[in-house]
Structure formats: C-alpha cells, structure tokens
Design a protein around this motif. Sequence first.
Motif, PDB file in Angstrom:
ATOM      1  N   VAL A  36      39.617 103.259  32.753  1.00  0.00           N
ATOM      2  CA  VAL A  36      38.320 102.602  32.694  1.00  0.00           C
ATOM      3  C   VAL A  36      37.982 102.338  31.231  1.00  0.00           C
ATOM      4  CG1 VAL A  36      35.875 102.770  33.255  1.00  0.00           C
ATOM      5  CG2 VAL A  36      37.582 103.746  34.798  1.00  0.00           C
ATOM      6  N   LEU A  37      37.809 101.083  30.880  1.00  0.00           N
ATOM      7  CA  LEU A  37      37.506 100.701  29.508  1.00  0.00           C
ATOM      8  C   LEU A  37      35.998 100.551  29.356  1.00  0.00           C
ATOM      9  CD1 LEU A  37      40.307  98.026  29.027  1.00  0.00           C
ATOM     10  CD2 LEU A  37      40.286 100.362  28.157  1.00  0.00           C
ATOM     11  N   THR A  38      35.446 101.177  28.356  1.00  0.00           N
ATOM     12  CA  THR A  38      34.000 101.100  28.110  1.00  0.00           C
ATOM     13  C   THR A  38      33.730 100.605  26.692  1.00  0.00           C
ATOM     14  OG1 THR A  38      34.042 103.458  27.534  1.00  0.00           O
ATOM     15  CG2 THR A  38      33.419 102.871  29.796  1.00  0.00           C
ATOM     16  N   TYR A  39      33.923 101.482  25.713  1.00  0.00           N
ATOM     17  CA  TYR A  39      33.683 101.139  24.316  1.00  0.00           C
ATOM     18  C   TYR A  39      34.864 101.589  23.462  1.00  0.00           C
ATOM     19  CZ  TYR A  39      28.849 101.254  26.112  1.00  0.00           C
ATOM     20  OH  TYR A  39      27.712 101.076  26.843  1.00  0.00           O
ATOM     21  N   GLU A  40      35.029 100.903  22.336  1.00  0.00           N
ATOM     22  CA  GLU A  40      35.995 101.334  21.320  1.00  0.00           C
ATOM     23  C   GLU A  40      35.298 101.305  19.974  1.00  0.00           C
ATOM     24  OE1 GLU A  40      40.563 100.478  19.704  1.00  0.00           O
ATOM     25  OE2 GLU A  40      39.547  99.000  20.988  1.00  0.00           O
ATOM     26  N   GLU A  41      35.418 102.393  19.230  1.00  0.00           N
ATOM     27  CA  GLU A  41      34.764 102.468  17.933  1.00  0.00           C
ATOM     28  C   GLU A  41      35.426 101.495  16.955  1.00  0.00           C
ATOM     29  OE1 GLU A  41      33.260 105.813  14.680  1.00  0.00           O
ATOM     30  OE2 GLU A  41      34.455 106.402  16.440  1.00  0.00           O
ATOM     31  N   MET A  42      34.603 100.766  16.210  1.00  0.00           N
ATOM     32  CA  MET A  42      35.090  99.710  15.332  1.00  0.00           C
ATOM     33  C   MET A  42      34.614  99.950  13.897  1.00  0.00           C
ATOM     34  SD  MET A  42      36.615  97.886  17.673  1.00  0.00           S
ATOM     35  CE  MET A  42      36.932  96.237  17.028  1.00  0.00           C
ATOM     36  N   ALA A  43      35.269  99.240  12.975  1.00  0.00           N
ATOM     37  CA  ALA A  43      34.893  99.279  11.561  1.00  0.00           C
ATOM     38  C   ALA A  43      35.232  97.926  10.950  1.00  0.00           C
ATOM     39  CB  ALA A  43      35.622 100.402  10.817  1.00  0.00           C
ATOM     40  N   LEU A  44      34.550  97.577   9.876  1.00  0.00           N
ATOM     41  CA  LEU A  44      34.804  96.303   9.199  1.00  0.00           C
ATOM     42  C   LEU A  44      36.021  96.431   8.291  1.00  0.00           C
ATOM     43  CD1 LEU A  44      31.234  95.019   8.236  1.00  0.00           C
ATOM     44  CD2 LEU A  44      32.850  93.955   9.831  1.00  0.00           C
ATOM     45  N   TYR A  45      36.861  95.397   8.314  1.00  0.00           N
ATOM     46  CA  TYR A  45      38.088  95.395   7.511  1.00  0.00           C
ATOM     47  C   TYR A  45      38.278  94.014   6.912  1.00  0.00           C
ATOM     48  CZ  TYR A  45      43.072  95.200   6.390  1.00  0.00           C
ATOM     49  OH  TYR A  45      44.277  95.016   5.752  1.00  0.00           O
ATOM     50  N   HIS A  46      38.582  93.969   5.629  1.00  0.00           N
ATOM     51  CA  HIS A  46      38.867  92.704   4.936  1.00  0.00           C
ATOM     52  C   HIS A  46      40.310  92.760   4.438  1.00  0.00           C
ATOM     53  CE1 HIS A  46      38.494  89.146   2.525  1.00  0.00           C
ATOM     54  NE2 HIS A  46      37.199  89.032   2.776  1.00  0.00           N
ATOM     55  N   GLN A  47      41.117  91.823   4.915  1.00  0.00           N
ATOM     56  CA  GLN A  47      42.525  91.849   4.546  1.00  0.00           C
ATOM     57  C   GLN A  47      42.699  91.569   3.056  1.00  0.00           C
ATOM     58  OE1 GLN A  47      44.599  88.837   6.769  1.00  0.00           O
ATOM     59  NE2 GLN A  47      43.919  87.167   5.476  1.00  0.00           N
ATOM     60  N   THR A  48      43.719  92.183   2.469  1.00  0.00           N
ATOM     61  CA  THR A  48      44.010  91.986   1.053  1.00  0.00           C
ATOM     62  C   THR A  48      44.768  90.681   0.847  1.00  0.00           C
ATOM     63  OG1 THR A  48      46.057  93.267   1.288  1.00  0.00           O
ATOM     64  CG2 THR A  48      44.060  94.460   0.639  1.00  0.00           C
ATOM     65  N   GLY A  49      44.792  90.231  -0.382  1.00  0.00           N
ATOM     66  CA  GLY A  49      45.413  88.940  -0.670  1.00  0.00           C
ATOM     67  C   GLY A  49      46.910  88.924  -0.502  1.00  0.00           C
ATOM     68  N   ASN A  50      47.567  90.070  -0.693  1.00  0.00           N
ATOM     69  CA  ASN A  50      49.031  90.087  -0.626  1.00  0.00           C
ATOM     70  C   ASN A  50      49.570  90.682   0.676  1.00  0.00           C
ATOM     71  OD1 ASN A  50      48.137  92.637  -1.147  1.00  0.00           O
ATOM     72  ND2 ASN A  50      49.644  93.108  -2.747  1.00  0.00           N
ATOM     73  N   ARG A  51      48.674  91.091   1.576  1.00  0.00           N
ATOM     74  CA  ARG A  51      49.121  91.639   2.859  1.00  0.00           C
ATOM     75  C   ARG A  51      48.279  91.003   3.964  1.00  0.00           C
ATOM     76  NH1 ARG A  51      52.563  95.739   3.071  1.00  0.00           N
ATOM     77  NH2 ARG A  51      51.836  96.310   5.167  1.00  0.00           N
ATOM     78  N   LYS A  52      48.797  89.918   4.517  1.00  0.00           N
ATOM     79  CA  LYS A  52      48.092  89.166   5.541  1.00  0.00           C
ATOM     80  C   LYS A  52      48.318  89.785   6.918  1.00  0.00           C
ATOM     81  CE  LYS A  52      47.016  85.995   2.466  1.00  0.00           C
ATOM     82  NZ  LYS A  52      45.649  85.801   1.981  1.00  0.00           N
ATOM     83  N   ARG A  53      47.290  89.695   7.736  1.00  0.00           N
ATOM     84  CA  ARG A  53      47.407  90.214   9.101  1.00  0.00           C
ATOM     85  C   ARG A  53      48.287  89.280   9.931  1.00  0.00           C
ATOM     86  NH1 ARG A  53      41.455  91.311  11.325  1.00  0.00           N
ATOM     87  NH2 ARG A  53      42.703  92.108  13.076  1.00  0.00           N
ATOM     88  N   PRO A  54      49.224  89.803  10.720  1.00  0.00           N
ATOM     89  CA  PRO A  54      50.034  88.941  11.597  1.00  0.00           C
ATOM     90  C   PRO A  54      49.169  88.315  12.681  1.00  0.00           C
ATOM     91  CG  PRO A  54      50.491  91.257  12.025  1.00  0.00           C
ATOM     92  CD  PRO A  54      49.627  91.226  10.813  1.00  0.00           C
ATOM     93  N   ILE A  55      49.527  87.091  13.067  1.00  0.00           N
ATOM     94  CA  ILE A  55      48.798  86.339  14.085  1.00  0.00           C
ATOM     95  C   ILE A  55      49.621  86.371  15.365  1.00  0.00           C
ATOM     96  CG2 ILE A  55      47.762  84.135  14.697  1.00  0.00           C
ATOM     97  CD1 ILE A  55      46.477  85.500  12.288  1.00  0.00           C
ATOM     98  N   ALA A  56      49.015  86.886  16.422  1.00  0.00           N
ATOM     99  CA  ALA A  56      49.678  86.950  17.729  1.00  0.00           C
ATOM    100  C   ALA A  56      49.026  85.932  18.649  1.00  0.00           C
ATOM    101  CB  ALA A  56      49.584  88.358  18.309  1.00  0.00           C
ATOM    102  N   LEU A  57      49.811  84.938  19.110  1.00  0.00           N
ATOM    103  CA  LEU A  57      49.322  83.924  20.038  1.00  0.00           C
ATOM    104  C   LEU A  57      49.701  84.334  21.456  1.00  0.00           C
ATOM    105  CD1 LEU A  57      50.247  80.651  18.089  1.00  0.00           C
ATOM    106  CD2 LEU A  57      48.131  81.990  17.999  1.00  0.00           C
ATOM    107  N   ILE A  58      48.707  84.376  22.324  1.00  0.00           N
ATOM    108  CA  ILE A  58      48.894  84.801  23.713  1.00  0.00           C
ATOM    109  C   ILE A  58      48.425  83.669  24.619  1.00  0.00           C
ATOM    110  CG2 ILE A  58      48.375  86.579  25.429  1.00  0.00           C
ATOM    111  CD1 ILE A  58      49.814  87.660  23.012  1.00  0.00           C
ATOM    112  N   GLY A  59      49.156  83.446  25.688  1.00  0.00           N
ATOM    113  CA  GLY A  59      48.732  82.428  26.635  1.00  0.00           C
ATOM    114  C   GLY A  59      49.709  82.316  27.797  1.00  0.00           C
ATOM    115  N   PRO A  60      49.275  81.711  28.907  1.00  0.00           N
ATOM    116  CA  PRO A  60      50.186  81.521  30.045  1.00  0.00           C
ATOM    117  C   PRO A  60      51.210  80.430  29.748  1.00  0.00           C
ATOM    118  CG  PRO A  60      48.073  80.479  30.480  1.00  0.00           C
ATOM    119  CD  PRO A  60      47.916  81.221  29.189  1.00  0.00           C
TER     120      PRO A  60
END
Length: 636
Positions: free
Chosen positions: A424-448
């Motif tokens: 059962v999914l209810t809440y997940e604790e979150m925090a603000l994050y700003h990616q650094t200039g030399n370490r980019k977040r990977p982009i995951a594309l999802i779709g049918p």
Amino acid sequence: MAVEFPSDPVSIGPPSRYSSKMEKIQTYQEELRKKREDGGRYRTLNTNMMASSQKLNTLSQSPKMGIENPTFDREETLRMKSVHYSVYVSELNELLCSLQRVRYSLSDDAESAADVQVVMELLQQSEFQQAFSMHSSVSLGVRAINPPYPITARAQQLCHEVQNVLQFTKQKEGIELKALLTIPHFQALMEAHDCVAERELEPEFSLAQYGGETVKLVRLEKARDIPLGATVKNEHDCVMVSRVVKGGAADRSGLLSEGDEILEINGIPVRGKNINEVHDILSNMHGTLTFLLIPSSRHKVPTHRQTVMHVKAYFSYDPAEDPYLPCRELGLAFQKGDILHVLSQDDPNWWQAYKDGDDHSQRLAGLIPGKSFQQQRETLKKTVLDRNPENPGKPWYSKKIKKPRKKSFYSNPSRNQESYTEDVLTYEEMALYHQTGNRKRPIALIGPSNSGHDDLRQRLLSVEPDRFAGAVPHTTRTPRTHELNGREYHFVSRSNFEADVSTGKFIEFGEYERNLYGTSTDSVRQVVNSGRICVLCLHTRSLRALRSSNLKPYVIFITPPPQEQLRTLVSKEGKSLKHEDLKEMTEKAQEMEQNYGHLFDAVVVNSDEDMAFFELLRLIDKLDTQPQWVPSSWLC
C-alpha cells in the motif's frame, strides 16, 4: 477673554463710502463688547469651578467613609479637568473667531451674514456649550494614549531561537544582529519585557473556581467564515479540545490546548452537547469569542518547533468523501503526486500539512490522513476489492500472462528492494535536490509500445550528441566484424554476466535467442561521469532497480493521446494500426500510469512529435535551473 481682530486703516471718502465704513466700525465695536461679556462669563464659570474644587478639598479633609480606591488620584483628576477645560475654551473660541472672519467677508451678502449670525447665537447658548463640553471630554478619553498590548511573553525564547539560526551565518547583517542579541543589557531588557507581558496577559486567561474545578477564561478573535483552527470531541458528556491546528487563530493565541474541556462559549453552556451541536454554535459566531475552560490536567512539556517533513502523496484524497475526518472544513484535498509539507504528526491518524504551491497567505493548516492510518484503510479496501466478483476467493489480479514475442527483460530483484515491499503506497519523504553541473541526472523514458518514446530518445541522441548519450549495454553473444568492445556492446562471458546479475549490477536484463542482454548501472554511471546526460528507454519493472541505485534518475512518462485523437493522428501519418491495437495502447498506458505513476517525475503527451520533443527538452533544461523534489533517501 478679549479677542482682537485685524482692521484696515479708515480713510475719509465720499459720504456714502464714509457711512459704510462707520457701520463697519460700529459693528466691530459691538462684537468687541460681546466678546468682553463672554470673557466675563467664562471667568465666572472658572471661578465657580475653583469654588467647587475648594469644596472638594473641604470634603476630602472630612473623615473617610467607604472603601478607599488606591487608583483615585485627586490632584491628577483636577489637573485633567483643568486641561479639559482649557481645551474646551480654546476650541470654542477658535470656532467663534472663524465665524467672525466669515461674517466680515460676507458683509455684502445680507442673507449669508444672517445665517452666520444664527450659528454664532447657537454656539453661545448654554445648552450647546454643555453638549460641546461633554463631547470634548469623550474625545479626550478616546485620544488618551494607552500602553501597547503585549503580543507574547516569550521574547527571551525567541531571541535564543534567532541566535541558533544565526549561529553559522557569514552575512554582515546576521553577524551584527547576533552581536546585538548577546548584549547583556538587551537580554535583561527582554527578561523585563517577559515579566511585564505575563502580567498584562493574565486577564486573557484569568483563573477562578468553578464547581470545584479550576477554570480559565479565554478570549479569541474569530474572523467570519474562517475556521477557528481547533477540533473537538466528546468524552461522555464533556466537550474536549482534540487538536489545535497549526496557523489558526487558536494556535496563534497559545491559549487553547489539547485536552481542555469547554464549558461555555460566549455564555452558552456546551457540556452535554454533541460535537455537531458545538459546530453549529461556532459556525454562527465571529468576532470576540469567550471560552470558559477546564484546563487539561496532562503534564505539558514545553513545545519545541517541529521540523517540517516534506512528503509526496501516492494517492488522491478528497475530504468531502471521508466520513472519518474529524472536521470536514479543515480537510486538505490533494492529488496523487502533490508535495505536502507536514507540520505536525502529534496525532498519528491525522497529520497537519500545507500543500506545496498553495497561497502563502493561507496560514491555516489542513488535516490529511496519517501514513499508518491510510495504510490500514487501503489494506482493508484492497482485501475487499481484490477478489473477482465472478469467482469469489480468486484473486482479481491473477491473469494469464502473454508470452513475449522477442526479448524478455527483467528488473533486478535483489537490488535494495526493501523500500518497495509496501503493498500500500501512501507517502514518501522528499527533499529538494539541485543537480551539479558536471553530474547530470540520467533521463529514463517510459511508455507503452508505439508511444514514440524510443523515437524521442533517438532524436535526442542525434540532435545533440555532445550533450546526450546512451549507455553501452552488455551481451554474451559473439561480436560481429564491425563491432568493438565497449562501443556497441560490452562483450562478456555468460558466467561473468550471471555473476553480475547475482550481485545486482544490472538495471534490467533478459534473454534473446539464447544470448543475454542487459544495461548495467556501471555503464550509466560512465556516461554520467563524462558530463553528458544518459538517456534510457526502460520497462516499468526496471524503474525500481534504477531508483534504488544512487544515480538519481529523472523519469518521464511518454503517453499517447486519447484513443479518438490517436486514431486521427495515426491516419494523418499514414500508418495502419488496427482498432484493437489502438485500444490496447491506450489501455496499456492507463495501466502503467495507474501502477507506476507514483514513480514518474513528469508526463509528456505525444500528440505531436515536434511538440513532444520540445516539451521533453524543456523538462531536461529545467533540471539545470530549478531544484527538484527527490526521495530524501537519495541524499542520505
């Protein structure tokens, strides 16, 4: 009191002009005579007043009778009367002088001059002067300067909190403020302020004895159509304060506490009434509310400022449909994916929170279901609904799984899966994050299938190859003549591949024509370390393994438009897809969003390829300029 008026030099001219001047002189002399008479009358009034004062002095020397009032000061009272009389005479004389000037300026207008004369005669009547004297007394009392009412008696505590905030500041203003707050004289001033403020605040919660119980009287200000910010409950025939909501009038006053029993509201007894009756009473009241309370007997621990917890909601909530909500007016509605700022978890069943993006002027917090309470409710609901209505006892989700046509990929089940074991999914604790200039977040594309997410990935890689790159997959097949190890694939043996699977190095893997294929976290990390953005097309089952890694992915769901719009779009592109295929695509998208939508960071509707591509670029560019909410476990 004689009042002199300016006059022009008299010049002798023609007889008519001379007679006019003489009339003005006579009129002026007549006014002077009246002023002298008025002055004499005022002096007589003053003499009578002084005689009255002497009588008061004589009476004061007589033996005291009755109870002495220590707040009565005879000399101060006489001084105030004298000041009031002086103000009264001065204001009346100024008004008479003004009317005299007006009348002289209207000498050529007989009707206006007559009106002014009537007004002057009215002002000189004794009845008017008595009324004017009473008006001056009331005005003097209203204009009296009262000492400021204390807002709080916690000035010392607030100073300590500010000092803790400024402990590590490097700003010039912060250092100067910190030095000011630590001066001994300033701290002594705050201590004296709190002592005086506590005495001034005592009338707001005066203690008395009520039927053998210690009670307190509390006065609060309630605006019209705005909740007071407190809920009540019934314990036998008593009406108790069950919670005080953050940001409301009750919370800001600090006078209501959980567990207080309400005896009366504005003189209306409430003991023996149910909470619905109390709600009706309060809903019709506004302005100053006076509560007669029996204070809570619980041991009150000094309250400390609680840390705000930020959570992402994995379900939608409508307070109007929740029969268990303690107060419907205080319920906070939200949608799946909203960020909620939880201010209080004192009641484990009902948290107090704000919704991210709401108007900051809304100071009153709302009630949302607590995590454990919501899990219990959803578990009970799932137990009832997870049974096939046609075959009782058979799980509703037990369906025949279609055999895959080409490749079969599987997410790694052994990679930090404990955080996803909740049914059962209810809440997940979150925090603000700003990616650094030399370490980019990977982009995951999802779709049918046929949603265009793979086409969008290829377009990103071809348009900006210096910015975007794909992860090099692993395989156990033999390399072809034009393939180099590490460029098209990482060619490894089957035993090494299976060893990496067992240690959890793959985000997803599968078998095709007796050869194993997979995308490892190391290959994604290699692209990230190069400063480029890794773009992936993954199955939804692979998201959990990817999110459990330390790669901090940004997941974008590429969804097709509604079925009717999709049919029109396919016909314009000259593609031939059956009605069953279109229906399956839209249903698959809905199923993916229903089961995995809580893991998506953004959704792009691919109704137009160019518009979808530019929207994808906009979302990726935003990662460089704006912080994003991510699970707090990623930052530990």
